[in-house]
Design a protein around this motif. Sequence first.
Motif, PDB file in Angstrom:
ATOM      1  N   ALA A   9       0.745  -1.179   0.009  1.00  0.00           N
ATOM      2  CA  ALA A   9      -0.050   0.122  -0.004  1.00  0.00           C
ATOM      3  C   ALA A   9       0.733   1.297  -0.067  1.00  0.00           C
ATOM      4  O   ALA A   9       1.936   1.114   0.598  1.00  0.00           O
ATOM      5  CB  ALA A   9      -0.848   0.064   1.285  1.00  0.00           C
ATOM      6  N   LEU A  29      -8.857   7.439   3.132  1.00  0.00           N
ATOM      7  CA  LEU A  29      -7.758   6.792   2.692  1.00  0.00           C
ATOM      8  C   LEU A  29      -7.718   5.419   3.112  1.00  0.00           C
ATOM      9  O   LEU A  29      -7.248   4.408   2.462  1.00  0.00           O
ATOM     10  CB  LEU A  29      -6.506   7.519   2.666  1.00  0.00           C
ATOM     11  N   GLU A  32      -9.067   2.001   1.872  1.00  0.00           N
ATOM     12  CA  GLU A  32      -8.661   1.382   0.386  1.00  0.00           C
ATOM     13  C   GLU A  32      -7.428   0.451   0.660  1.00  0.00           C
ATOM     14  O   GLU A  32      -6.520   0.915   1.481  1.00  0.00           O
ATOM     15  CB  GLU A  32      -8.363   2.705  -0.437  1.00  0.00           C
ATOM     16  N   ASP A  34      -4.974  -0.189  -1.073  1.00  0.00           N
ATOM     17  CA  ASP A  34      -3.710   0.338  -1.770  1.00  0.00           C
ATOM     18  C   ASP A  34      -3.183   1.460  -1.159  1.00  0.00           C
ATOM     19  O   ASP A  34      -2.079   2.051  -1.565  1.00  0.00           O
ATOM     20  CB  ASP A  34      -3.817   0.362  -3.058  1.00  0.00           C
ATOM     21  N   VAL A 120      -9.133   9.453  -3.415  1.00  0.00           N
ATOM     22  CA  VAL A 120      -8.493   8.270  -3.645  1.00  0.00           C
ATOM     23  C   VAL A 120      -8.076   8.138  -5.197  1.00  0.00           C
ATOM     24  O   VAL A 120      -6.950   7.566  -5.404  1.00  0.00           O
ATOM     25  CB  VAL A 120      -9.858   6.972  -3.413  1.00  0.00           C
ATOM     26  N   GLU A 121      -8.959   8.585  -6.027  1.00  0.00           N
ATOM     27  CA  GLU A 121      -8.578   8.633  -7.608  1.00  0.00           C
ATOM     28  C   GLU A 121      -7.141   9.449  -7.551  1.00  0.00           C
ATOM     29  O   GLU A 121      -6.442   9.051  -8.580  1.00  0.00           O
ATOM     30  CB  GLU A 121      -9.603   9.185  -8.365  1.00  0.00           C
ATOM     31  N   ARG A 124      -4.224   7.694  -6.360  1.00  0.00           N
ATOM     32  CA  ARG A 124      -3.857   6.638  -7.242  1.00  0.00           C
ATOM     33  C   ARG A 124      -3.174   7.287  -8.617  1.00  0.00           C
ATOM     34  O   ARG A 124      -1.960   6.708  -8.983  1.00  0.00           O
ATOM     35  CB  ARG A 124      -4.907   5.634  -7.800  1.00  0.00           C
TER      36      ARG A 124
END
Length: 222
Positions: A9, A29, A32, A34, A120-121, A124
């Motif tokens: 992660a 966060l 999630e 990852d 989150v997007e 990533r």
Amino acid sequence: MTTQAPGRAARILLADDHALVRRGVRLILDGEPDLTVVAEAGDGAEAVALARTEEIDLAVLDIAMPRLTGLQAARELSRLRPELRILILTMYDNEQYFFEALKSGASGYVLKSVADRDLVEACRAAMRDEPFIYPGAVTTLIRRYLDRAREGDPLPERAITEREEEILKLVAEGHTSKEIGDLLVISAKTVERHRANLLQKLGLKDRLELTRYAIRVGLIEP
């Protein structure tokens, strides 16, 4: 240089001066698989200090914090840890801040009002070394850029230097010249000279007007 191992992660440093905001963002966060928050800071200077010692892949920085703003911290982190990914988290839907965020080394700019949707997007994307612009900003930015180009206007420039910005923020927070000198490791006389330059550059009269200006440009919160 810190590299993210496959399957591990992303390790995140979260900086915001409001504990309630940090708690909410951390919930998003840490939910999630990852992403994981491994360090929290209450201001920009603490974030920079933590980044020196903690093994982190990504820093998520609020734009308006005491001592150092998110933009100031991002500039410092970019110098200290060039490989570190940085996101700016803000309540300001502001074109100037967006450009400043990119210039400071951030790869993304996320509005707090839609953090539950976009953050989150954005994290990533940052971990893939891709920029993230919140969806509502894209059309506005392109339209304003084209308007400027059509009218022959340059893109906005910084009104003051990074050092002047540091001093402006500390003056607005109520620190004396000696305190500012101690914090920045310069003499009180040098602080006074910078403050005089600020007043002249910005066309302001005194500390009160400097404070109002600092609030207006998001260096401190009202």
